[in-house]
Scaffold this motif. Structure first.
Motif, PDB file in Angstrom:
ATOM      1  N   VAL A   1       0.614  -1.166   0.272  1.00 23.98           N
ATOM      2  CA  VAL A   1       0.235   0.157   0.382  1.00 23.98           C
ATOM      3  C   VAL A   1       1.118   1.117  -0.157  1.00 23.98           C
ATOM      4  O   VAL A   1       0.662   2.225  -0.851  1.00 23.98           O
ATOM      5  CB  VAL A   1      -0.907   0.265   1.658  1.00 23.98           C
ATOM      6  N   MET A   2       2.056   1.227   0.841  1.00 29.25           N
ATOM      7  CA  MET A   2       3.182   2.174   0.875  1.00 29.25           C
ATOM      8  C   MET A   2       3.707   2.405  -0.457  1.00 29.25           C
ATOM      9  O   MET A   2       3.326   3.696  -1.472  1.00 29.25           O
ATOM     10  CB  MET A   2       3.955   1.672   1.771  1.00 29.25           C
ATOM     11  N   ILE A   3       3.746   1.372  -1.081  1.00 28.26           N
ATOM     12  CA  ILE A   3       4.434   1.662  -2.244  1.00 28.26           C
ATOM     13  C   ILE A   3       3.416   2.092  -3.386  1.00 28.26           C
ATOM     14  O   ILE A   3       3.429   3.194  -4.063  1.00 28.26           O
ATOM     15  CB  ILE A   3       4.592   0.242  -3.562  1.00 28.26           C
ATOM     16  N   ILE A   4       1.943   1.997  -3.284  1.00 26.86           N
ATOM     17  CA  ILE A   4       1.756   2.328  -4.308  1.00 26.86           C
ATOM     18  C   ILE A   4       1.080   3.906  -3.938  1.00 26.86           C
ATOM     19  O   ILE A   4       0.881   4.388  -5.092  1.00 26.86           O
ATOM     20  CB  ILE A   4       0.093   1.944  -4.489  1.00 26.86           C
ATOM     21  N   SER A   5       0.752   3.565  -2.779  1.00 24.97           N
ATOM     22  CA  SER A   5       0.363   5.547  -2.671  1.00 24.97           C
ATOM     23  C   SER A   5       1.440   6.360  -2.802  1.00 24.97           C
ATOM     24  O   SER A   5       1.599   7.812  -3.435  1.00 24.97           O
ATOM     25  CB  SER A   5      -0.205   5.235  -0.986  1.00 24.97           C
ATOM     26  N   MET A   6       2.639   5.987  -2.570  1.00 19.07           N
ATOM     27  CA  MET A   6       3.966   6.894  -3.103  1.00 19.07           C
ATOM     28  C   MET A   6       3.712   7.009  -4.934  1.00 19.07           C
ATOM     29  O   MET A   6       4.874   7.813  -5.374  1.00 19.07           O
ATOM     30  CB  MET A   6       5.143   6.713  -2.779  1.00 19.07           C
ATOM     31  N   THR A   7       3.723   6.358  -5.337  1.00 23.09           N
ATOM     32  CA  THR A   7       3.397   6.239  -6.700  1.00 23.09           C
ATOM     33  C   THR A   7       2.300   6.516  -8.273  1.00 23.09           C
ATOM     34  O   THR A   7       1.435   7.422  -7.433  1.00 23.09           O
ATOM     35  CB  THR A   7       4.656   5.056  -7.624  1.00 23.09           C
ATOM     36  N   ASN A   8       1.684   5.802  -8.490  1.00 17.84           N
ATOM     37  CA  ASN A   8       0.824   6.348  -8.896  1.00 17.84           C
ATOM     38  C   ASN A   8      -0.228   6.633  -8.260  1.00 17.84           C
ATOM     39  O   ASN A   8      -2.017   6.877  -8.643  1.00 17.84           O
ATOM     40  CB  ASN A   8      -0.095   4.904  -9.621  1.00 17.84           C
TER      41      ASN A   8
END
Lengths: 292, 274
Positions: free
Chosen positions: B107-114
């Motif tokens: 979830v962190m990765i997603i919110s920081m990218t797309n």
């Protein structure tokens, strides 16, 4: 002939605590050895050692020529998993033959014959297609004994086989194991804390409390200070009283040569049939009552 | 009925979903029987959460999703098995740790990218459109391996599942079999995840096994019933998903719930009569 010889055997938990210290004993061919000890005395660790599932930290376990630890017929304690496991008696018994198959994937005629013989021996042929989880406690132990007999022709290792059984069924099972020892000449190693059964059936007794408290014949044990001390101690324990509860119990599940000669259909049974039909009937009635 | 089938199969994505779905469901059902009986039901759930994290990472890196997800999930499966057997942390606690941990990382990765978008929704709940041609090829290879290993090791898998102490004592290499089952489970999860969704894929592992255990009394019949139930539920579920535009994962699980209830009721009725 010595089947298994343990010399200065020491085993540890996780490299720090001693589970067992300096055991010296041997198991002879045809022997009936009781390994006695309280919980935490190192009995389970010794079993793992004998089956080579755990390495000794020092000392040796030597097996006779031609005996591999995987040829030991093992009767483990029943697990939680088995209580609701969907398996037929036949599937369970056949799985005892796996150690004879090397890399072969499927059972051949030979394994099926062996499985059928052992069902017959334990007097549970008619349970073959029954579901394992629906059997009574005594019937389950017969099935697991039949499986263990498929795995071995020389030595059986039983881990508290009477745990959770009622006194009558326990007595019946002890008699069966005794018959396996006497009639088939299979060596028995019994792990237990049932002192009375040990005195009745054992040829040798090994008593553990991390280190070796006693090893010798049963009559030597009776004469020894340690034996006397433990016998008087267990006399007061209600848990083990049932084994000595008198002749009434002994006669119910008794296996006799006469009763093994023929079963209900009048067909003459295999001469080495161990179980008697009466005991199976008693078992069946018990199951019926449980399900009623 | 036949017309409906014809119509569905004119769409290449439906053909892919049917082929891959059938094979994945079959593999999951076979592995599921052993996992459920050994009390490892939650492994599937844990691994699918790890898979979610891995897919998020792949999207962020612009890498091929499978190339990232497969090694990560496989590693996680071995780790979970190891922790369950060797560590002081209980198996279920270990799975909870790993699964929520990797979900959070994802979830962190997603919110920081797309940011949260349709892709994420599809990862979580599955999409009927998600199966690519290479997924289908992979599913065919994987199921061939699972079926072959399962048939060759059938008797040993039975023995290890029923009584691991006895199996080990009589020389069956239980450790090896456990690892093989964990690895295959990881692969099945990764492959099935995009169709079923990260949150629902473990249903394919637990439902068919538990359903058939309501009625069946031998290991063999449990295996056979599980396989058939899994495949039939996938077919009906995909059809429902196609007809009503519902998420494929949820539709398939609903079919499994119905099958479970039917088997449960029949089981209850036969036990009362007996």
């Amino acid at each position: 002939m010595n089947l298994i010889t343990c010399e200065n055997l020491t085993m540890r938990y996780e490299s720090s605590f001693y589970a067992l210290r300096d055991l010296n004993f041997r198991v002879e061919s045809g022997d009936y050895l009781y390994i006695l000890g309280q919980n935490g005395a190192g009995k389970s660790t010794l079993i793992k050692g004998l089956l080579q599932l755990k390495k000794p930290s020092s000392g040796t376990i030597t097996y006779a020529d031609g005996l591999s630890p995987s040829d030991i017929g093992y009767l483990p304690q029943t697990t939680q998993v088995q209580k609701d496991f969907p398996a037929s008696v036949w599937e369970v018994v056949l799985s005892g033959c796996l150690n004879k198959m090397n890399r072969r994937p499927f059972y051949s005629h030979r394994e099926k014959k062996l499985g059928a013989e052992n069902l017959e021996r334990m007097g549970i042929r008619e349970l073959k297609n029954k579901c394992f989880r629906e059997l009574s406690g005594g019937q389950k132990q017969r099935v697991l004994l039949a499986r263990a007999l498929c795995a071995t022709t020389r030595i059986l290792l039983l881990d508290e086989p009477a745990a959770g059984l009622d006194p009558v069924v326990t007595q019946d099972m002890y008699e069966q194991i005794d018959a396996i020892n006497k009639k088939l000449g299979i060596t028995i190693i019994m792990v237990s804390h049932d002192m009375h059964a040990a005195l009745k059936y054992a040829k040798h007794i090994l008593q553990l409390q991390q280190n070796q408290l006693f090893y010798g014949t049963t009559s030597e044990y009776l004469a020894s200070d340690i034996g006397k001390a433990f016998i008087s101690e267990s006399e007061g324990s209600p848990l083990t009283d049932h084994a000595a509860a008198g002749p009434g119990l002994d006669t119910i599940g008794m296996v006799t040569d006469e009763s093994a000669v023929s079963d209900k259909s009048g067909r003459s049974a295999d001469p080495d049939t161990i179980a008697d039909a009466a005991a199976v009937d008693a078992d069946k009635e018990r199951t019926d009552r449980e399900y009623a | 009925m036949l017309n409906l089938l014809k119509e569905m199969l004119t769409y290449p994505f439906m053909v892919r979903a049917f082929v891959a779905g059938t094979l994945i469901a079959l593999c999951a059902a076979l592995l599921g029987v052993s996992l459920v009986l050994k009390r490892y039901s939650m492994i599937g759930d844990g691994l699918s959460h790890v898979g979610f994290g891995a897919l998020a990472l792949a999207t962020a890196l612009n890498a091929a999703p499978m190339a990232v997800a497969i090694p990560i999930v496989v590693a996680a499966s071995v780790l979970m098995l190891w922790i369950a057997q060797n560590s002081r942390i209980n198996g279920d606690a270990a799975i909870a740790l790993i699964s929520t941990g990797s979900m959070a990382i994802g979830v962190m990765i997603i919110s920081m990218t797309n940011g949260m978008n349709v892709d994420v929704y599809n990862y979580l709940f599955g999409s009927i459109l998600s199966m690519s041609g290479s997924d289908v090829t992979l599913a065919i290879c994987l199921s061939a391996v699972v079926l072959l290993l399962f048939i060759l090791f059938y008797n040993r898998i039975f023995s290890v599942t029923f009584d691991e102490s006895f199996a080990r004592a009589t020389g069956t290499n239980a450790g090896f079999l456990n690892i093989v089952i964990a690895l295959l489970t990881a692969l099945v999860i990764v492959l099935g995840m995009r169709m079923m969704g990260a949150l629902l894929i473990s249903a394919l592992i637990v439902f068919p096994a538990l359903t058939s255990m309501r009625l069946c009394k031998t290991f063999r019949t449990v295996i056979l019933h599980s396989s058939v139930i899994a495949v039939v539920c996938i077919w009906i579920g995909l059809t429902l998903s196609y007809l009503f535009g519902t998420p494929s994962g949820a539709s398939i699980v609903i079919c499994n719930i119905i099958a479970f209830c039917v088997y449960g009721l029949i089981g209850l009725a036969t036990r009362k009569n007996a």
